[in-house]
Motif scaffolding. Structure first.
Motif, short mmCIF file in Angstrom:
data_model
loop_
_atom_site.label_atom_id
_atom_site.label_comp_id
_atom_site.label_asym_id
_atom_site.label_seq_id
_atom_site.Cartn_x
_atom_site.Cartn_y
_atom_site.Cartn_z
N PHE A 161 -105.96 -32.18 83.28
CA PHE A 161 -105.18 -31.40 82.30
C PHE A 161 -103.74 -31.16 82.78
CE2 PHE A 161 -109.49 -30.46 80.94
CZ PHE A 161 -109.38 -30.52 79.57
N ASP A 162 -103.17 -32.22 83.35
CA ASP A 162 -101.75 -32.15 83.69
C ASP A 162 -100.92 -32.20 82.44
OD1 ASP A 162 -102.29 -31.97 86.34
OD2 ASP A 162 -101.88 -34.10 86.80
N CYS A 163 -99.81 -31.49 82.42
CA CYS A 163 -98.86 -31.56 81.30
C CYS A 163 -98.03 -32.82 81.46
CB CYS A 163 -97.96 -30.32 81.30
SG CYS A 163 -96.77 -30.30 79.95
N THR A 164 -98.26 -33.77 80.57
CA THR A 164 -97.59 -35.06 80.68
C THR A 164 -96.30 -35.14 79.88
OG1 THR A 164 -98.92 -35.93 78.86
CG2 THR A 164 -99.78 -36.25 81.09
N GLN A 165 -96.12 -34.23 78.92
CA GLN A 165 -94.90 -34.30 78.12
C GLN A 165 -94.62 -32.96 77.47
OE1 GLN A 165 -94.84 -37.83 75.83
NE2 GLN A 165 -92.66 -37.74 75.37
N LEU A 166 -93.33 -32.64 77.30
CA LEU A 166 -92.88 -31.42 76.66
C LEU A 166 -92.02 -31.79 75.47
CD1 LEU A 166 -92.52 -28.29 76.67
CD2 LEU A 166 -90.51 -28.66 78.13
N PHE A 167 -92.31 -31.21 74.31
CA PHE A 167 -91.55 -31.51 73.09
C PHE A 167 -90.82 -30.25 72.66
CE2 PHE A 167 -95.38 -34.08 73.24
CZ PHE A 167 -94.90 -35.37 73.06
N GLU A 168 -89.51 -30.33 72.62
CA GLU A 168 -88.69 -29.19 72.23
C GLU A 168 -87.78 -29.59 71.08
OE1 GLU A 168 -87.96 -26.57 76.18
OE2 GLU A 168 -86.93 -28.52 76.14
N GLY A 169 -87.49 -28.60 70.20
CA GLY A 169 -86.62 -28.89 69.06
C GLY A 169 -86.72 -27.84 67.98
N HIS A 170 -87.85 -27.11 67.93
CA HIS A 170 -87.99 -26.04 66.95
C HIS A 170 -87.25 -24.79 67.42
CE1 HIS A 170 -90.62 -27.80 63.96
NE2 HIS A 170 -91.43 -28.27 64.93
N SER A 171 -86.82 -24.01 66.44
CA SER A 171 -86.08 -22.79 66.76
C SER A 171 -86.89 -21.54 66.45
CB SER A 171 -84.75 -22.76 65.96
OG SER A 171 -85.02 -22.84 64.57
N HIS A 172 -88.17 -21.70 66.15
CA HIS A 172 -89.05 -20.55 65.93
C HIS A 172 -90.46 -20.95 66.33
CE1 HIS A 172 -90.30 -16.73 64.35
NE2 HIS A 172 -89.14 -16.50 63.69
N TYR A 173 -91.41 -20.04 66.11
CA TYR A 173 -92.79 -20.31 66.51
C TYR A 173 -93.28 -21.63 65.91
CZ TYR A 173 -92.82 -15.21 67.32
OH TYR A 173 -92.53 -13.95 67.74
N VAL A 174 -93.98 -22.41 66.76
CA VAL A 174 -94.60 -23.65 66.27
C VAL A 174 -96.05 -23.31 65.91
CG1 VAL A 174 -95.13 -26.06 66.77
CG2 VAL A 174 -93.13 -24.97 67.84
N MET A 175 -96.36 -23.33 64.60
CA MET A 175 -97.64 -22.82 64.12
C MET A 175 -98.77 -23.85 64.15
SD MET A 175 -96.76 -19.76 63.50
CE MET A 175 -98.14 -19.09 62.61
N MET A 176 -98.41 -25.15 64.05
CA MET A 176 -99.49 -26.15 63.93
C MET A 176 -98.96 -27.54 64.27
SD MET A 176 -102.02 -26.61 60.64
CE MET A 176 -103.64 -27.31 60.82
#
Length: 855
Positions: free
Chosen positions: A44-59
């Motif tokens: 369960f290593d974190c293999t990738q991070l996705f950033e770009g939203h400016s508020h809570y990511v709901m789904m």
């Protein structure tokens, strides 16, 4: 369930987890405005991070068409589409006025759609290729929390904080239904590809509902060609030659899934809810969403279409069909062209049925039949059928209602003549057009006429067929967890003698149903035995037992016995027909190794009882001996006075451990010594002692000694308390007289041992059972009898006792003389003198009747 691992994934609340359909990845979205990919193969290593939203990511949701991409919904009012190989989004979809809470991809690949729900109370359908809004669904009064494309049905579902779940048509986007269960806010939706079910999560619980019908939309023509639908796709295949009744020819046997090879015909413009071949199989009709389309069955070319609530084919014309245009108008088409329309004589037409007559289902729980050519009213039947099945000849029709099915005869000649003469003006229709033949008290879910035989599935999961009201079960089918059948009948191929069925997952199976068998049974039901005898050779001998059981059920037991090849069945029939000699011959054919089993013993017992009813005592005796029925033999021998048989039975019963029967036999034959020995052998020593006191006093001492030895093991004092006639003679009054009576008995038994006592002497012998021999002898000898014992003894009885005593003494003397003569042959004269002297000592003989012949 075991926990594998827990870890901190985000710095704020985790809103959603999405599992990749094939790779070991899990996506998580969070209120920290990021999306992370986790690889469980790497711990369960974190293999990738996705950033770009400016508020809570709901789904987040993976694209089923391209699993390397996924979409995310955020309260920043946007939907972003990402790729697993890039930390930045490919593009952004904007159009909601408030935050987006949920999204879903269209399940199949023919439409590039994304579904989204937001706090602006709307549901939007997006085309992610053109990045445009296809349609907006309005109707909710609060935030939309969950949206769903149903994977099997053409439906969109949306759940909202207003407590409702709305259903929409996924092609026309028409609102279908609104569900409100009063369980506060609705938060979650789930569905499966295998069932028409929808699960809904509320504040106060969960609800699972079933949407529409999950019955397969499929049709089979007379040649075995199938056409079915999967969503909007139409496929075809054939079952011809795929099944076999032989288990070793490599083909699936009865009940096994057939390997039907599907072939795509194309896509249908409407979502199919009904699909049916016409009478000759050249065309198919597809109905759904209030529309119908007629295609050619081979290439799916459009032949006709239109608006209709219901559609049915005629039972004869190639292009003849009818539609229910509204609740008050029915239109009839001939050769694909409108011929005429009429208004049924009902307040509201709730449905129509095809076949040889056009049926209209009324709102008053009745069905009305009309003529296809003239739309003339034929007859009203006061039942509410859910389906109508016509035979191929049109002479029989089955009305399948909720709990009962009604089979009616249809007189086509009367109907056609009445219509031709214009005499069908009665409000009740045409008299004699339909007559009730019989009823089937079952819930018929699907069926097919084969000649005059109706093959059907019932709601309990049984495949049955009915011939003239006589129902036979072919097989028990698989059912759901609630006991409801999974299968529906597709059709029957006469050349292969097989009936074909399909389950809800479109798996096709088949079972052998011999056409010759059905025709034979139909002929029997009609009473046409000449035709039945002609058809019998066409039926394989392996099915003769089935034929025999059918004949037996109809009361033709002699014919059944002549036909059956099952020896057990033939034996049962022979017993029922009182043919005991035939039954005896059958049971003698049992293999030697099976002679001792329980079934064979039961047959012998049944044969014994049947022979006894027929007064066949010889066969009764043989069958009882074969079945070890000792109690039956005891009854038989005692009833017919078989002394020799009784003696043999005593030994058989003793060897077989049936001591009660053995004791009774010994006692009835006067073998009191064997009775005593049997009581001793079975450790019934107290009973043996008392038995000896009554019948063989000479053995009292012997048995008391055994009793003492046995009792001393338990209680020495109790054993010492037992009295012995030798040691305690004063406790056994009249012992010498009892011994004398015993000798009389033994002498008399010896005299009658060869022939027994004739039954003709019963009337005199029966009174001897009440004699008190000891008292009589004491009176005869002049021995004083105590006052309370004195009785007036009849003179005849006294004389009888005297004669019996004289005879017994004489017999004893003669036996002693004979023994002496044999021992000393040279002293014949001395032996003769000795015999004379003994004779002189004998008491004088009286002219009295003989006593004790019954001994």
């Amino acid at each position: 369930m075991e926990k594998i691992r827990d870890f901190e994934a985000h710095s704020d609340y985790v809103r959603y987890l999405e599992v990749h359909p094939s790779l070991p990845y899990v996506l998580s979205s969070s209120d920290d405005m990021t999306i992370k990919a986790w690889d469980w193969d790497r711990g369960f290593d974190c293999t990738q991070l996705f950033e770009g939203h400016s508020h809570y990511v709901m789904m987040v949701k993976f694209n089923p068409k391209d699993t390397n991409t996924f979409a995310s919904a955020s309260l920043d009012r946007s939907i972003k589409v990402w790729g697993l190989g890039s930390p930045t989004p490919h593009y952004t979809l904007e159009g909601h006025e408030k935050g987006v809470n949920c999204l879903d991809y269209y399940p199949s690949g023919d439409k590039p759609y994304i579904l989204s729900g937001a706090d602006d109370h709307t549901v939007k359908i997006w085309d992610y290729q053109t990045k445009s809004i296809v349609h907006t669904l309005d109707g909710h009064a609060n935030n939309v929390c969950a949206v769903l494309f149903h994977p099997k049905l053409p439906l969109i579902a949306s759940a909202s904080e207003d407590g409702t779940v709305r259903l929409w048509q996924s092609t026309t986007y028409r609102a279908e239904n609104t569900l409100n269960y009063g369980m506060e806010r609705a938060w979650a939706l789930a569905a499966t590809k295998e069932a028409n079910k929808l699960a809904i999560g509320f504040d106060e619980g969960c609800v699972v509902i079933e949407l529409g019908s999950d019955n397969p939309v499929v049709s089979m023509d007379a040649t075995g060609k199938l056409v079915w639908s999967k969503n909007n796709d139409i496929q075809t295949g054939t079952v011809k030659g795929l099944a076999s009744a032989a288990p070793d020819d490599g083909l699936p046997a009865d009940g096994e899934r057939l390997p039907v090879a599907p072939r795509d015909l194309g896509s249908c413009e409407v979502y199919p809810q009904y699909l049916k071949h016409n009478c000759n199989g050249r065309f198919i009709a597809v109905c759904g969403d209030g529309e119908f389309i007629i295609y050619t069955a081979q290439a799916l070319r459009n032949k006709a279409f239109g608006q209709a609530l219901d559609f049915v084919w005629s039972g004869s014309g190639t292009g003849d069909y009818a539609i229910r245009e509204s609740i008050s108008v029915v239109k009839i088409f001939k050769n694909f062209k409108e011929n005429h329309s009429f208004r049924p004589a009902v307040a509201s037409a709730e449905g129509i049925f095809g076949g040889h007559c056009l049926g209209v289902k009324g709102s008053d729980s009745a069905v009305l039949f009309y003529d296809w050519e003239t739309s003339s009213f034929i007859r009203k039947i006061d039942v509410c059928p859910k389906e109508v099945y016509w035979s191929e000849a049109g002479n029989l029709v089955l009305l399948a209602c909720e709990d009962t099915a009604y089979v009616l005869t249809h007189n086509t000649e009367v109907v056609s003549n009445t219509i031709a003469l214009g005499q069908n003006t009665s409000d009740d229709g045409i008299d004699g057009s339909f007559e009730l033949l019989y009823e089937i008290n079952e819930n018929v879910t699907s069926g097919k006429w084969i000649g005059d035989c109706f093959v059907y599935c019932n709601s309990a999961g049984r495949l049955n067929y009915s011939v003239g009201g006589n129902i036979q079960t072919l097989v028990h089918l698989d059912t759901t967890s609630t006991g409801v059948t999974k299968h529906a009948i597709l059709g029957y191929l006469a050349k292969e003698d097989r009936v074909y069925l399909i389950d809800k997952q479109l798996n096709v199976i088949s079972y052998s149903v011999l056409l010759s068998m059905l025709q034979y049974q139909t002929a029997v039901m009609r009473g046409d035995f000449d035709t039945a005898n002609e058809l019998l050779p066409l039926i394989p001998e392996s099915e003769y037992t089935t034929v025999a059981r059918f004949l037996e059920s109809q009361g033709f037991k002699e014919e059944a016995m002549a036909v059956t090849t099952d020896l057990d069945h033939k034996f049962d029939l022979a017993i029922e027909l009182n043919q005991v000699d035939e039954a005896h011959a059958i049971v003698l054919q049992t293999p030697e190794e099976d002679m001792e089993n329980t079934d064979t013993m039961a047959k012998w017992k049944r044969l014994s009882d049947a022979a006894l009813k027929m007064n066949n005592f010889e066969l009764t005796e043989a069958a009882s001996i074969a079945s070890d029925d000792y109690s039956g033999l005891l009854l038989l021998y005692s009833a017919i006075g078989n002394l020799e048989g009784m003696e043999k039975l005593a030994k058989l019963a003793e060897a077989g451990g049936k001591t009660n029967v053995a004791f009774t036999c010994y006692f009835l034959t006067g073998n009191v010594e064997a009775c005593a020995d049997l009581l001793i052998a079975t450790k019934r020593l107290p009973e043996a002692a008392f038995f000896a006191r009554s019948y063989i006093p000479s053995r009292i001492s012997e048995i008391v000694s055994l009793w003492k030895d046995d009792l001393s093991k338990v209680s020495e004092s109790a054993a010492n308390a037992l009295a012995d006639p030798i040691l305690n003679a004063d406790l056994f009054p009249d012992m010498d007289i009892a011994l004398e009576v015993e000798k009389m008995f033994l002498a008399q038994r010896s005299t009658t041992s060869e022939t027994g006592i004739p039954a003709t002497e019963y009337m005199t012998a029966k009174d001897d059972l009440d004699l008190d021999l000891i008292r009589l002898i004491k009176v005869k000898k002049g021995i004083a009898v105590e006052q309370e014992e004195e009785v007036q003894v009849p003179v005849a009885e006294m004389e009888a006792v005297q004669i019996d005593v004289d005879e017994a003494a004489k017999k004893v003397a003669e036996e002693e003389a004979a023994a002496a003569a044999a021992a000393v042959e040279e002293e014949i004269l001395a032996s003769t003198n000795e015999a004379e002297e003994v004779k002189e000592e004998e008491p004088p003989k009286d002219d009295m009747d003989d006593f004790g012949d019954d001994w």
